[in-house]
Write a protein that holds these residues in place. Structure first.
Motif, PDB file in Angstrom:
ATOM      1  N   LEU A 118       0.846  -1.188   0.000  1.00 60.52           N
ATOM      2  CA  LEU A 118       0.000   0.000   0.000  1.00 60.52           C
ATOM      3  C   LEU A 118       0.884   1.240   0.000  1.00 60.52           C
ATOM      4  CD1 LEU A 118      -2.760   1.486   0.504  1.00 60.52           C
ATOM      5  CD2 LEU A 118      -2.359   1.074   2.947  1.00 60.52           C
ATOM      6  N   VAL A 119       0.662   2.145  -0.955  1.00 65.16           N
ATOM      7  CA  VAL A 119       1.505   3.338  -1.072  1.00 65.16           C
ATOM      8  C   VAL A 119       0.608   4.524  -1.433  1.00 65.16           C
ATOM      9  CG1 VAL A 119       3.641   4.273  -2.007  1.00 65.16           C
ATOM     10  CG2 VAL A 119       3.247   1.803  -2.093  1.00 65.16           C
ATOM     11  N   ARG A 120       0.644   5.558  -0.616  1.00 63.59           N
ATOM     12  CA  ARG A 120      -0.177   6.734  -0.898  1.00 63.59           C
ATOM     13  C   ARG A 120       0.695   7.985  -1.069  1.00 63.59           C
ATOM     14  NH1 ARG A 120      -4.957   9.155   2.992  1.00 63.59           N
ATOM     15  NH2 ARG A 120      -3.200   9.307   4.447  1.00 63.59           N
ATOM     16  N   HIS A 121       0.616   8.597  -2.247  1.00 64.24           N
ATOM     17  CA  HIS A 121       1.270   9.878  -2.552  1.00 64.24           C
ATOM     18  C   HIS A 121       2.772   9.836  -2.294  1.00 64.24           C
ATOM     19  CE1 HIS A 121      -2.859  12.010  -1.797  1.00 64.24           C
ATOM     20  NE2 HIS A 121      -2.865  11.248  -2.888  1.00 64.24           N
ATOM     21  N   VAL A 122       3.403   8.775  -2.773  1.00 65.82           N
ATOM     22  CA  VAL A 122       4.851   8.611  -2.604  1.00 65.82           C
ATOM     23  C   VAL A 122       5.540   8.373  -3.937  1.00 65.82           C
ATOM     24  CG1 VAL A 122       6.666   7.150  -1.611  1.00 65.82           C
ATOM     25  CG2 VAL A 122       4.653   7.726  -0.245  1.00 65.82           C
ATOM     26  N   LEU A 123       4.974   7.528  -4.789  1.00 68.84           N
ATOM     27  CA  LEU A 123       5.670   7.096  -6.002  1.00 68.84           C
ATOM     28  C   LEU A 123       6.119   8.268  -6.857  1.00 68.84           C
ATOM     29  CD1 LEU A 123       6.572   4.748  -7.830  1.00 68.84           C
ATOM     30  CD2 LEU A 123       4.337   4.921  -8.953  1.00 68.84           C
ATOM     31  N   TRP A 124       5.272   9.288  -6.997  1.00 65.70           N
ATOM     32  CA  TRP A 124       5.596  10.402  -7.895  1.00 65.70           C
ATOM     33  C   TRP A 124       6.824  11.179  -7.447  1.00 65.70           C
ATOM     34  CZ3 TRP A 124       5.926  15.641  -7.036  1.00 65.70           C
ATOM     35  CH2 TRP A 124       5.470  16.109  -5.803  1.00 65.70           C
ATOM     36  N   THR A 125       7.180  11.084  -6.161  1.00 68.15           N
ATOM     37  CA  THR A 125       8.338  11.823  -5.649  1.00 68.15           C
ATOM     38  C   THR A 125       9.662  11.107  -5.925  1.00 68.15           C
ATOM     39  OG1 THR A 125       8.369  10.783  -3.445  1.00 68.15           O
ATOM     40  CG2 THR A 125       6.885  12.660  -3.764  1.00 68.15           C
ATOM     41  N   LEU A 126       9.608   9.846  -6.359  1.00 68.66           N
ATOM     42  CA  LEU A 126      10.818   9.042  -6.510  1.00 68.66           C
ATOM     43  C   LEU A 126      11.387   9.196  -7.921  1.00 68.66           C
ATOM     44  CD1 LEU A 126       9.541   5.882  -4.602  1.00 68.66           C
ATOM     45  CD2 LEU A 126      10.847   7.828  -3.708  1.00 68.66           C
ATOM     46  N   PRO A 127      12.712   9.235  -8.063  1.00 72.20           N
ATOM     47  CA  PRO A 127      13.326   9.590  -9.341  1.00 72.20           C
ATOM     48  C   PRO A 127      13.176   8.550 -10.444  1.00 72.20           C
ATOM     49  CG  PRO A 127      15.001   9.052  -7.707  1.00 72.20           C
ATOM     50  CD  PRO A 127      13.708   9.128  -6.978  1.00 72.20           C
ATOM     51  N   ASP A 128      12.977   7.273 -10.095  1.00 70.29           N
ATOM     52  CA  ASP A 128      12.880   6.226 -11.114  1.00 70.29           C
ATOM     53  C   ASP A 128      11.688   5.337 -10.789  1.00 70.29           C
ATOM     54  OD1 ASP A 128      13.204   4.287 -13.006  1.00 70.29           O
ATOM     55  OD2 ASP A 128      15.321   3.891 -12.574  1.00 70.29           O
ATOM     56  N   PRO A 129      10.472   5.811 -11.060  1.00 73.84           N
ATOM     57  CA  PRO A 129       9.289   5.052 -10.655  1.00 73.84           C
ATOM     58  C   PRO A 129       9.197   3.672 -11.295  1.00 73.84           C
ATOM     59  CG  PRO A 129       8.680   6.909 -12.044  1.00 73.84           C
ATOM     60  CD  PRO A 129      10.107   7.098 -11.681  1.00 73.84           C
ATOM     61  N   ALA A 130       9.685   3.500 -12.512  1.00 74.10           N
ATOM     62  CA  ALA A 130       9.622   2.189 -13.159  1.00 74.10           C
ATOM     63  C   ALA A 130      10.434   1.165 -12.369  1.00 74.10           C
ATOM     64  CB  ALA A 130      10.112   2.282 -14.599  1.00 74.10           C
ATOM     65  N   ARG A 131      11.645   1.557 -11.977  1.00 74.43           N
ATOM     66  CA  ARG A 131      12.485   0.648 -11.197  1.00 74.43           C
ATOM     67  C   ARG A 131      11.859   0.357  -9.847  1.00 74.43           C
ATOM     68  NH1 ARG A 131      15.821   1.082  -7.131  1.00 74.43           N
ATOM     69  NH2 ARG A 131      15.691   3.354  -7.123  1.00 74.43           N
ATOM     70  N   VAL A 132      11.305   1.392  -9.214  1.00 74.28           N
ATOM     71  CA  VAL A 132      10.690   1.220  -7.901  1.00 74.28           C
ATOM     72  C   VAL A 132       9.498   0.274  -7.984  1.00 74.28           C
ATOM     73  CG1 VAL A 132       9.438   2.402  -6.063  1.00 74.28           C
ATOM     74  CG2 VAL A 132      11.510   3.427  -7.020  1.00 74.28           C
ATOM     75  N   LEU A 133       8.673   0.422  -9.000  1.00 77.44           N
ATOM     76  CA  LEU A 133       7.522  -0.474  -9.148  1.00 77.44           C
ATOM     77  C   LEU A 133       7.970  -1.920  -9.310  1.00 77.44           C
ATOM     78  CD1 LEU A 133       5.255   1.664 -11.495  1.00 77.44           C
ATOM     79  CD2 LEU A 133       4.734   1.006  -9.128  1.00 77.44           C
ATOM     80  N   ARG A 134       9.022  -2.152 -10.065  1.00 73.51           N
ATOM     81  CA  ARG A 134       9.540  -3.524 -10.206  1.00 73.51           C
ATOM     82  C   ARG A 134       9.974  -4.064  -8.858  1.00 73.51           C
ATOM     83  NH1 ARG A 134      11.910  -1.244 -14.861  1.00 73.51           N
ATOM     84  NH2 ARG A 134      13.942  -1.060 -13.810  1.00 73.51           N
ATOM     85  N   HIS A 135      10.621  -3.215  -8.071  1.00 78.31           N
ATOM     86  CA  HIS A 135      11.069  -3.658  -6.751  1.00 78.31           C
ATOM     87  C   HIS A 135       9.878  -3.959  -5.850  1.00 78.31           C
ATOM     88  CE1 HIS A 135      13.801  -4.180  -3.402  1.00 78.31           C
ATOM     89  NE2 HIS A 135      13.079  -3.339  -2.681  1.00 78.31           N
ATOM     90  N   TRP A 136       8.868  -3.101  -5.862  1.00 75.47           N
ATOM     91  CA  TRP A 136       7.696  -3.323  -5.025  1.00 75.47           C
ATOM     92  C   TRP A 136       6.964  -4.603  -5.430  1.00 75.47           C
ATOM     93  CZ3 TRP A 136       5.448   2.347  -5.087  1.00 75.47           C
ATOM     94  CH2 TRP A 136       6.258   3.159  -4.269  1.00 75.47           C
ATOM     95  N   VAL A 137       6.862  -4.853  -6.728  1.00 69.98           N
ATOM     96  CA  VAL A 137       6.232  -6.096  -7.189  1.00 69.98           C
ATOM     97  C   VAL A 137       6.980  -7.307  -6.627  1.00 69.98           C
ATOM     98  CG1 VAL A 137       5.887  -7.541  -9.235  1.00 69.98           C
ATOM     99  CG2 VAL A 137       5.135  -5.158  -9.245  1.00 69.98           C
ATOM    100  N   GLY A 138       8.305  -7.199  -6.544  1.00 66.70           N
ATOM    101  CA  GLY A 138       9.098  -8.288  -5.998  1.00 66.70           C
ATOM    102  C   GLY A 138       8.880  -8.535  -4.524  1.00 66.70           C
ATOM    103  N   LEU A 139       8.216  -7.612  -3.835  1.00 68.92           N
ATOM    104  CA  LEU A 139       7.927  -7.778  -2.411  1.00 68.92           C
ATOM    105  C   LEU A 139       6.592  -8.481  -2.168  1.00 68.92           C
ATOM    106  CD1 LEU A 139       9.010  -4.248  -1.100  1.00 68.92           C
ATOM    107  CD2 LEU A 139      10.336  -6.365  -1.103  1.00 68.92           C
ATOM    108  N   LEU A 140       5.895  -8.807  -3.259  1.00 70.51           N
ATOM    109  CA  LEU A 140       4.582  -9.432  -3.133  1.00 70.51           C
ATOM    110  C   LEU A 140       4.671 -10.953  -3.191  1.00 70.51           C
ATOM    111  CD1 LEU A 140       2.556  -7.109  -5.518  1.00 70.51           C
ATOM    112  CD2 LEU A 140       2.291  -7.243  -3.025  1.00 70.51           C
ATOM    113  N   ARG A 141       3.794 -11.593  -2.439  1.00 73.91           N
ATOM    114  CA  ARG A 141       3.593 -13.028  -2.591  1.00 73.91           C
ATOM    115  C   ARG A 141       2.803 -13.293  -3.880  1.00 73.91           C
ATOM    116  NH1 ARG A 141       1.757 -13.189   3.574  1.00 73.91           N
ATOM    117  NH2 ARG A 141       3.793 -13.581   4.548  1.00 73.91           N
ATOM    118  N   PRO A 142       2.820 -14.520  -4.378  1.00 77.20           N
ATOM    119  CA  PRO A 142       1.974 -14.837  -5.528  1.00 77.20           C
ATOM    120  C   PRO A 142       0.515 -14.489  -5.236  1.00 77.20           C
ATOM    121  CG  PRO A 142       3.525 -16.615  -5.119  1.00 77.20           C
ATOM    122  CD  PRO A 142       3.673 -15.665  -3.966  1.00 77.20           C
ATOM    123  N   GLY A 143      -0.106 -13.798  -6.166  1.00 72.15           N
ATOM    124  CA  GLY A 143      -1.483 -13.368  -5.974  1.00 72.15           C
ATOM    125  C   GLY A 143      -1.635 -12.080  -5.205  1.00 72.15           C
ATOM    126  N   GLY A 144      -0.516 -11.494  -4.766  1.00 65.97           N
ATOM    127  CA  GLY A 144      -0.570 -10.239  -4.030  1.00 65.97           C
ATOM    128  C   GLY A 144      -0.893  -9.069  -4.946  1.00 65.97           C
TER     129      GLY A 144
END
Length: 205
Positions: A118-144
Motif C-alpha cells: 500500500l503506497v499513498r502519494h509517494v511514487l511520484w516523488t521518486l526519481p525512477d518510478p519504473a524501477r521502484v515499481l519492479r522492486h515493489w512487485v518483488g515484495l509481493l507473494r503470488p497473488g498479491g
C-alpha cells in the motif's frame, strides 16, 4: 506521506519537523468520522478480503496502517522520517504492526513478502518510478497486489504522476490493473477537490 496541498514542495519538506502537525490535514489524521469511514471503505475494497500481511510504504503517522489493522491485517510500515515512525508506533501500540525507518524505494524488509503493498502519494516523488515499481512487485507473494494512491496537483507547475503514465509503467508488470477515480469523493479529503486523485490496484502477472 504527502497530500495534495503539501506535495508541490514535498522533495524539500523536513518531515520530522512536519510530523507534529501532519495529522491536522483531514486525510492524514482521519479524525473526522466521515473522512475516516470513507478511507476505511475504500481500503476494504482495495486490500485482500482475508486478513494478510500489508506493507504500508511511506506510512507517515500510520493512519492507513491503523485502518488496515482494524480490518484484520498484519501491518509493516516504512517511512523515511523517524518522527513519523514514532507517531505510527504510538498510534498502533498493542496491535500486530511493526514500523521501520527506511527508504520507500528500497524498504528494509529483508526476506519478508506481503499480500499487499500500500503506497499513498509517494511514487511520484521518486526519481525512477519504473524501477521502484519492479522492486515493489518483488515484495509481493503470488497473488498479491499493489495499491497505489496518486494524483496530479497544481495548475501552474503541475506535480504528480498522471493515471495513464502509471498504468503504462505497470503494463509490463501486472496482468490486472484497475483505476479508481477519487477526486469526486469529497469525503476522502474533507473538502471538494478539483485536481486529479486516483487509486490503482494492480495484480502482477
Amino acid at each position: 506521506m504527502t497530500n495534495g496541498e503539501q506535495s508541490l514542495s514535498s522533495a524539500y519538506t523536513d518531515w520530522d519537523a512536519a510530523a507534529p502537525t501532519f495529522d491536522d490535514e483531514p486525510d492524514h489524521g482521519l479524525r473526522d468520522p466521515e473522512v475516516r469511514q470513507a478511507w476505511a471503505d475504500r481500503l476494504r475494497s482495495w486490500l485482500p478480503a482475508r486478513p494478510g500481511d500489508v506493507l504500508d510504504i511511506g506510512c507517515g503517522t500510520g493512519s492507513l496502517s491503523l485502518l488496515a489493522s482494524e480490518q484484520g491485517h498484519r501491518v509493516m510500515g516504512v517511512d523515511l522520517s523517524p518522527a513519523m515512525v514514532e507517531r505510527a508506533r504510538a498510534k498502533l501500540a498493542g496491535r500486530d504492526a511493526v514500523f521501520l525507518v527506511g527508504d520507500a524505494a528500497a524498504p528494509p524488509v529483508g526476506e519478508d513478502r506481503f499480500d499487499a503493498v500500500l503506497v499513498r502519494h509517494v511514487l511520484w516523488t521518486l526519481p525512477d518510478p519504473a524501477r521502484v515499481l519492479r522492486h515493489w512487485v518483488g515484495l509481493l507473494r503470488p497473488g498479491g497486489r499493489l495499491v497505489l494512491v496518486e494524483g496530479v496537483w497544481g495548475t501552474v507547475s503541475p506535480a504528480g504522476i498522471p493515471a495513464d503514465r502509471l498504468t503504462g509503467l505497470l503494463a509490463p508488470l501486472a496482468g490486472d490493473v484497475r483505476v479508481e477515480q477519487l477526486s469526486d469523493d469529497a469525503r476522502l479529503w474533507g473538502r471538494s477537490v478539483t485536481d486529479q486523485r486516483y487509486a490503482v490496484v494492480a495484480v502482477p502477472r
